[in-house]
Write a protein that holds these residues in place. Structure first.
Motif, PDB file in Angstrom:
ATOM      1  N   ALA A 148       0.855  -1.187   0.000  1.00 59.86           N
ATOM      2  CA  ALA A 148       0.000   0.000   0.000  1.00 59.86           C
ATOM      3  C   ALA A 148       0.888   1.232   0.000  1.00 59.86           C
ATOM      4  CB  ALA A 148      -0.907  -0.008   1.222  1.00 59.86           C
ATOM      5  N   ASP A 149       0.694   2.090  -0.989  1.00 62.23           N
ATOM      6  CA  ASP A 149       1.489   3.307  -1.136  1.00 62.23           C
ATOM      7  C   ASP A 149       0.627   4.495  -0.725  1.00 62.23           C
ATOM      8  OD1 ASP A 149       2.979   5.496  -1.878  1.00 62.23           O
ATOM      9  OD2 ASP A 149       3.479   4.732  -3.867  1.00 62.23           O
ATOM     10  N   SER A 150       1.006   5.106   0.390  1.00 64.25           N
ATOM     11  CA  SER A 150       0.255   6.243   0.923  1.00 64.25           C
ATOM     12  C   SER A 150       0.986   7.565   0.709  1.00 64.25           C
ATOM     13  CB  SER A 150      -0.015   6.028   2.421  1.00 64.25           C
ATOM     14  OG  SER A 150      -0.803   4.888   2.610  1.00 64.25           O
ATOM     15  N   GLY A 151       1.734   7.647  -0.370  1.00 66.56           N
ATOM     16  CA  GLY A 151       2.428   8.884  -0.713  1.00 66.56           C
ATOM     17  C   GLY A 151       3.400   9.310   0.359  1.00 66.56           C
ATOM     18  N   ALA A 152       3.223  10.511   0.889  1.00 66.27           N
ATOM     19  CA  ALA A 152       4.147  11.064   1.885  1.00 66.27           C
ATOM     20  C   ALA A 152       4.203  10.237   3.168  1.00 66.27           C
ATOM     21  CB  ALA A 152       3.745  12.499   2.214  1.00 66.27           C
ATOM     22  N   LEU A 153       3.163   9.474   3.462  1.00 64.53           N
ATOM     23  CA  LEU A 153       3.164   8.648   4.675  1.00 64.53           C
ATOM     24  C   LEU A 153       4.004   7.388   4.506  1.00 64.53           C
ATOM     25  CD1 LEU A 153      -0.560   8.937   5.799  1.00 64.53           C
ATOM     26  CD2 LEU A 153       1.433  10.182   6.671  1.00 64.53           C
ATOM     27  N   GLY A 154       4.336   7.048   3.277  1.00 62.55           N
ATOM     28  CA  GLY A 154       5.171   5.882   3.021  1.00 62.55           C
ATOM     29  C   GLY A 154       4.378   4.689   2.518  1.00 62.55           C
ATOM     30  N   THR A 155       4.997   3.521   2.608  1.00 56.53           N
ATOM     31  CA  THR A 155       4.365   2.302   2.123  1.00 56.53           C
ATOM     32  C   THR A 155       4.266   1.276   3.247  1.00 56.53           C
ATOM     33  OG1 THR A 155       6.419   1.250   1.404  1.00 56.53           O
ATOM     34  CG2 THR A 155       5.287   2.653  -0.210  1.00 56.53           C
ATOM     35  N   ALA A 156       3.346   0.342   3.060  1.00 53.72           N
ATOM     36  CA  ALA A 156       3.167  -0.741   4.027  1.00 53.72           C
ATOM     37  C   ALA A 156       3.012  -2.053   3.277  1.00 53.72           C
ATOM     38  CB  ALA A 156       1.926  -0.488   4.887  1.00 53.72           C
ATOM     39  N   ARG A 157       3.459  -3.111   3.915  1.00 49.88           N
ATOM     40  CA  ARG A 157       3.298  -4.464   3.380  1.00 49.88           C
ATOM     41  C   ARG A 157       2.103  -5.092   4.070  1.00 49.88           C
ATOM     42  NH1 ARG A 157       4.876  -9.449   5.611  1.00 49.88           N
ATOM     43  NH2 ARG A 157       5.072 -11.101   4.088  1.00 49.88           N
ATOM     44  N   ILE A 158       1.209  -5.656   3.273  1.00 51.92           N
ATOM     45  CA  ILE A 158       0.041  -6.366   3.791  1.00 51.92           C
ATOM     46  C   ILE A 158       0.095  -7.768   3.203  1.00 51.92           C
ATOM     47  CG2 ILE A 158      -2.477  -6.445   3.934  1.00 51.92           C
ATOM     48  CD1 ILE A 158      -1.405  -3.226   2.853  1.00 51.92           C
ATOM     49  N   ALA A 159       0.377  -8.744   4.052  1.00 55.19           N
ATOM     50  CA  ALA A 159       0.504 -10.132   3.592  1.00 55.19           C
ATOM     51  C   ALA A 159      -0.633 -10.950   4.192  1.00 55.19           C
ATOM     52  CB  ALA A 159       1.845 -10.711   4.005  1.00 55.19           C
ATOM     53  N   MET A 160      -1.309 -11.702   3.335  1.00 56.32           N
ATOM     54  CA  MET A 160      -2.393 -12.580   3.785  1.00 56.32           C
ATOM     55  C   MET A 160      -2.093 -13.998   3.346  1.00 56.32           C
ATOM     56  SD  MET A 160      -5.445  -9.993   2.796  1.00 56.32           S
ATOM     57  CE  MET A 160      -4.444  -9.284   1.500  1.00 56.32           C
ATOM     58  N   GLU A 161      -2.116 -14.901   4.298  1.00 54.73           N
ATOM     59  CA  GLU A 161      -1.916 -16.314   4.019  1.00 54.73           C
ATOM     60  C   GLU A 161      -3.216 -17.037   4.342  1.00 54.73           C
ATOM     61  OE1 GLU A 161       0.707 -20.141   5.494  1.00 54.73           O
ATOM     62  OE2 GLU A 161       1.273 -18.144   6.183  1.00 54.73           O
ATOM     63  N   LEU A 162      -3.677 -17.839   3.398  1.00 57.01           N
ATOM     64  CA  LEU A 162      -4.895 -18.618   3.582  1.00 57.01           C
ATOM     65  C   LEU A 162      -4.503 -20.075   3.799  1.00 57.01           C
ATOM     66  CD1 LEU A 162      -5.651 -16.067   1.859  1.00 57.01           C
ATOM     67  CD2 LEU A 162      -7.547 -17.409   0.983  1.00 57.01           C
ATOM     68  N   ARG A 163      -4.942 -20.637   4.920  1.00 53.61           N
ATOM     69  CA  ARG A 163      -4.644 -22.038   5.216  1.00 53.61           C
ATOM     70  C   ARG A 163      -5.950 -22.803   5.352  1.00 53.61           C
ATOM     71  NH1 ARG A 163      -0.156 -21.673  10.052  1.00 53.61           N
ATOM     72  NH2 ARG A 163       1.379 -20.456   8.891  1.00 53.61           N
ATOM     73  N   PRO A 164      -6.094 -23.915   4.619  1.00 48.19           N
ATOM     74  CA  PRO A 164      -7.285 -24.745   4.827  1.00 48.19           C
ATOM     75  C   PRO A 164      -7.296 -25.216   6.285  1.00 48.19           C
ATOM     76  CG  PRO A 164      -6.042 -25.483   2.910  1.00 48.19           C
ATOM     77  CD  PRO A 164      -5.194 -24.469   3.622  1.00 48.19           C
ATOM     78  N   TRP A 165      -8.459 -25.148   6.902  1.00 50.21           N
ATOM     79  CA  TRP A 165      -8.611 -25.565   8.289  1.00 50.21           C
ATOM     80  C   TRP A 165      -9.900 -26.371   8.362  1.00 50.21           C
ATOM     81  CZ3 TRP A 165      -4.699 -24.778  11.486  1.00 50.21           C
ATOM     82  CH2 TRP A 165      -4.877 -25.068  12.834  1.00 50.21           C
ATOM     83  N   GLY A 166      -9.782 -27.660   8.033  1.00 56.60           N
ATOM     84  CA  GLY A 166     -10.987 -28.471   7.867  1.00 56.60           C
ATOM     85  C   GLY A 166     -11.720 -27.956   6.644  1.00 56.60           C
ATOM     86  N   GLU A 167     -12.973 -27.631   6.808  1.00 59.48           N
ATOM     87  CA  GLU A 167     -13.758 -27.052   5.702  1.00 59.48           C
ATOM     88  C   GLU A 167     -13.672 -25.528   5.687  1.00 59.48           C
ATOM     89  OE1 GLU A 167     -17.750 -28.535   5.888  1.00 59.48           O
ATOM     90  OE2 GLU A 167     -17.104 -30.611   5.735  1.00 59.48           O
ATOM     91  N   ASP A 168     -12.948 -24.962   6.624  1.00 60.35           N
ATOM     92  CA  ASP A 168     -12.868 -23.517   6.779  1.00 60.35           C
ATOM     93  C   ASP A 168     -11.502 -23.002   6.314  1.00 60.35           C
ATOM     94  OD1 ASP A 168     -15.429 -23.642   7.956  1.00 60.35           O
ATOM     95  OD2 ASP A 168     -14.553 -23.985   9.938  1.00 60.35           O
ATOM     96  N   THR A 169     -11.248 -21.721   6.576  1.00 60.91           N
ATOM     97  CA  THR A 169      -9.982 -21.092   6.207  1.00 60.91           C
ATOM     98  C   THR A 169      -9.434 -20.320   7.396  1.00 60.91           C
ATOM     99  OG1 THR A 169     -10.776 -20.798   3.948  1.00 60.91           O
ATOM    100  CG2 THR A 169      -8.857 -19.491   4.606  1.00 60.91           C
ATOM    101  N   LEU A 170      -8.197 -20.591   7.730  1.00 64.72           N
ATOM    102  CA  LEU A 170      -7.485 -19.775   8.708  1.00 64.72           C
ATOM    103  C   LEU A 170      -6.722 -18.736   7.905  1.00 64.72           C
ATOM    104  CD1 LEU A 170      -6.600 -19.252  11.634  1.00 64.72           C
ATOM    105  CD2 LEU A 170      -4.652 -20.765  11.190  1.00 64.72           C
TER     106      LEU A 170
END
Length: 159
Positions: free
Chosen positions: A79-101
């Motif tokens: 995410a690039d917020s201009g003068a505020l800088g940038t941030a990393r947003i990482a999402m990992e999806l793990r199967p958890w039975g029939e659901d998702t962690l």
């Protein structure tokens, strides 16, 4: 660093569908509005979205770029917020039975956001991440029928 996780009561395919829909981005990312595709095909590597963030009377025009995309398992954004800088947003999806962690890891990369990062900012980031995961879960689970009641029921004893 703001690392949070949440169990979403849907299969990874459904969670990925929501993450892959640029029109739903502002529905789960706290603080954003008016999200629209910018370049490429979201969420392919290098694709980007533009959106607004309103802080009181101030409106920031930001951009988020896909830095890593492995369908059904990993989505990493910058995410690039201009003068505020940038941030990393990482999402990992793990199967958890029939659901998702889902594991969300968000932290500053460059600019003022990293320089000003402290315990107060971290607390606010944790609250924001919790709200984002809650919104994402609601979007993913909305069309799911309620889970069956698996609690143990006791029958009355006959005399």
């Amino acid at each position: 660093m703001a690392v949070r996780h949440r169990l979403i009561r849907r299969a990874p395919q459904r969670v990925w569908e929501v993450l892959s829909d640029p029109e739903q981005y502002a529905d789960w990312v706290v603080g954003t509005s008016d999200a629209r595709p910018d370049e490429g095909s979201w969420p392919q590597l290098g694709a980007s979205l533009r959106y607004e963030i309103k802080i009181g009377p101030l409106t920031l025009h930001n951009r988020t770029i896909v830095r890593r995309s492995e369908p059904l398992t990993v989505l990493e954004l910058e995410a690039d917020s201009g003068a505020l800088g940038t941030a990393r947003i990482a999402m990992e999806l793990r199967p958890w039975g029939e659901d998702t962690l889902i594991i969300l890891d968000e932290h500053p990369l460059r600019g003022a956001g990293g320089f000003l990062h402290n315990a107060v900012v971290e607390t606010l980031q944790q609250a924001r991440s919790r709200a984002m995961l809650s919104r994402l879960a609601r979007l993913c689970e909305d069309d799911k029928p309620p889970a069956p009641d698996l609690s143990i029921r006791q029958e009355p004893l006959e005399a």
